[in-house]
Design an enzyme around this catalytic site. Structure first.
Site, PDB file in Angstrom:
ATOM      1  N   SER A 120      57.517 -22.804  35.519  1.00 47.72           N
ATOM      2  CA  SER A 120      56.499 -22.451  34.533  1.00 47.72           C
ATOM      3  C   SER A 120      55.782 -23.701  34.041  1.00 47.72           C
ATOM      4  O   SER A 120      55.145 -24.397  34.816  1.00 47.72           O
ATOM      5  CB  SER A 120      57.141 -21.661  33.391  1.00 47.72           C
ATOM      6  N   ASP A 265      49.214 -21.599  32.645  1.00 42.26           N
ATOM      7  CA  ASP A 265      50.270 -22.568  32.917  1.00 42.26           C
ATOM      8  C   ASP A 265      50.598 -22.568  34.406  1.00 42.26           C
ATOM      9  O   ASP A 265      49.900 -21.952  35.208  1.00 42.26           O
ATOM     10  CB  ASP A 265      51.507 -22.252  32.073  1.00 42.26           C
ATOM     11  N   ASP A 267      52.731 -21.197  36.509  1.00 44.75           N
ATOM     12  CA  ASP A 267      52.916 -19.972  37.293  1.00 44.75           C
ATOM     13  C   ASP A 267      51.990 -18.844  36.853  1.00 44.75           C
ATOM     14  O   ASP A 267      52.157 -17.703  37.279  1.00 44.75           O
ATOM     15  CB  ASP A 267      54.372 -19.510  37.257  1.00 44.75           C
ATOM     16  N   ASP A 269      51.477 -17.105  34.142  1.00 41.47           N
ATOM     17  CA  ASP A 269      51.870 -15.947  33.338  1.00 41.47           C
ATOM     18  C   ASP A 269      51.491 -16.127  31.868  1.00 41.47           C
ATOM     19  O   ASP A 269      51.623 -15.208  31.076  1.00 41.47           O
ATOM     20  CB  ASP A 269      53.358 -15.630  33.487  1.00 41.47           C
TER      21      ASP A 269
END
Length: 517
Positions: A120, A265, A267, A269
């Site tokens: 992340s 960010d 990833d 999400d």
């Protein structure tokens, strides 16, 4: 690594303790050097065996979808996860490098588990593995069940350092359909051409969703200006925006004459959105605006999110949870089962989740109970476009309540837990917190121990202290009636926290407050 001498079995709880790679939100995270092939193989195998045990996978055969972000360590970890799947007789749907919500959507559509390799927003020297059931992220009960398992390791497959010998075979070629399905999800819900006339900057950095976000914006009619792409990984944290990203946003908004600047960010999400002046919107403000666009009946969000949610009076029901998407998901699913209308959730980091079908304008959005950046971006841009107002005007319509957050890195978890225990001992929480912080913020009116210690002072201002769940960090969230005061509260609180980490003993029940930093 301690293995059973006869069976080459390893207990996941022992592996966590020995490796330092522990469960955080929806999976495991840790330093890359500790995420050896053995560790990643064992964690993935434990998850997949658990899925088979619970009936999410058939007794023999079945499939799993795999994907990852753009970190340098991701391919090696993906290879370990793929080998664990192969050794259990599973077929692999390799989605390639796609956002976490695209991986989750692919797993839900196919009715199979999913494994996403991503850290992340955390720095490049760390990584993680997120696990998804066929119906969404694993929840806390699943995490506990996985930690109780032990798994068999192939005899002689790992060397003394935990590396494969020989290296596993390559993954199958990436299947483009998971990403295409994710894009189609939004193009089928938002009206064609609804973003026409908007000039939108896309801060690409090293976000794995940079291509699909740009495709979605362009397909809906926006003029997309791609900015800031990097080859090296950039740890963009939507809750602690870097000073250089604040400056970039202001400069790009001015030089490129943007209606908005969007990003996410690592990833993809968690969304990141700046208005026409390059001012980044807080994630919990964006969450309120997205929930309003979707005409939500019930909103579930952690205790750390901005209280403008309740003050706005926009939603019939608000439910507060502990911090972390598993808790938000559990709250949403409970609300959906109770028939609470259109149920959505969001976190202070901006990640937005849906737990019930949402029908608007003759189009229906199916539930996706995992954090997603793209939905928020499209909701807010469409709302601004159809009302012909700047993005800043949407945020200005909410009650004037402002939040700020940051964290102290390299703060030992045991130290932060000791600080919180001293701040809020059982039965005397208000008095103890006031002794430790009253010289900075005044009398304490209420203490909320839902997650960490959240202090509401007589002034109505809020300071919330909480250890990170997946890194040695001590986080602080503040809330006040002006942006300047929220930032001032944050600076004061971080200074006091730094003193507690350093030479001062920290708050003690019955002792005077430490000197003001």
């Amino acid at each position: 690594m301690d293995l059973h001498p006869e069976t080459d079995r390893v207990a996941i709880s022992d592996l966590m303790a020995q490796s330092g790679v522990r469960f955080g939100t929806s999976g495991a995270r840790g330093p890359v050097r500790r995420m050896t092939d053995l560790v990643c193989y064992a964690y993935t195998r434990a998850f997949l065996e658990y899925q088979r045990e619970t009936g999410a996978l058939p007794p023999a055969g079945g499939a799993v979808v795999l994907a990852g972000d753009l970190r340098p360590s991701t391919p090696r970890i993906l290879a370990a996860a793929a080998q664990a799947a192969r050794d259990l007789g599973l077929d692999i749907v390799h989605a390639g490098r796609v956002p976490s919500p695209a991986l989750a959507w692919a797993a839900i559509r196919r009715g199979i588990p999913g494994v996403m390799v991503t850290g992340s927003h955390i720095p490049e020297d760390r990584n993680g593995i997120k696990f998804n059931r066929p119906d969404g992220e694993i929840l806390k009960a699943d995490e506990a069940a996985i930690r109780r398992r032990s798994v068999r390791l192939p005899a002689g497959r790992f060397d003394a350092a935990g590396a494969f010998r020989p290296p596993p075979g390559p993954l199958p070629p990436a299947d483009p359909s998971p990403l295409a399905d994710y894009l189609s999800r939004y193009l089928a819900f938002f009206p064609p051409g609804c973003l026409a006339g908007l000039r939108v900057g896309l801060y690409e950095h090293s976000c794995v969703g940079r291509e699909v976000i740009g495709e979605a914006l362009a397909a809906l009619g926006a003029e997309v200006i791609r900015l800031g792409r990097t080859a090296a990984f950039v740890p963009v944290d939507t809750e602690a925006i870097r000073p250089e990203d604040r400056e970039l946003a202001r400069r790009w908004a001015r030089e490129e004459e943007l209606a908005a600047l969007v990003s996410a960010d690592g990833d993809a999400d968690r969304p990141l959105m700046a208005d026409e002046a390059g001012r980044w919107l807080r994630g919990d403000v964006a969450g309120i605006l997205a929930a309003r666009y979707l005409e939500a009946d019930t909103v579930v969000t952690p205790v750390s999110s901005n209280t403008a949610l309740e003050r706005s009076g926009l939603f019939p029901e608000v439910r507060r949870t502990r911090i972390g998407s598993p808790y938000v998901i559990e709250g949403m699913l409970a609300a959906a089962r109770s028939g609470r209308g259109r149920v959505v959730g969001y976190e202070a980091n901006g990640g937005f989740l849906t737990a019930s079908p949402i029908a608007l304008g003759g189009r229906t959005l199916a539930p996706l109970p995992t954090r997603d950046a793209l939905l928020v971006i499209l909701c807010l841009l469409h709302e601004a476009r159809r009302r012909r107002v700047p993005l800043s005007a949407l945020a200005a319509e909410l009650p004037p309540r402002f939040t700020a957050s940051d964290r102290l890195r390299d703060f030992p978890p045991e130290r932060s837990r000791a600080v919180l225990a001293a701040l809020a001992p059982e039965g005397t929480a208000e008095a103890a917190a006031e002794r430790a912080l009253g010289d900075l913020f005044g009398p304490v009116r209420r203490v909320d121990l839902t997650d960490g210690v959240r202090l509401t002072f007589a002034s109505g201002e809020i300071v919330h202290l909480r250890p990170s769940g997946n890194a040695p960090e001590f986080r602080c969230y503040t809330e006040a009636d002006t942006e300047e005061r929220a930032a001032e509260l944050l600076g004061l609180a971080l200074g006091r926290m730094e003193a507690w980490r350093g030479g001062e003993a920290g708050p003690q029940a019955g002792s005077p407050s430490p000197s003001r930093p």
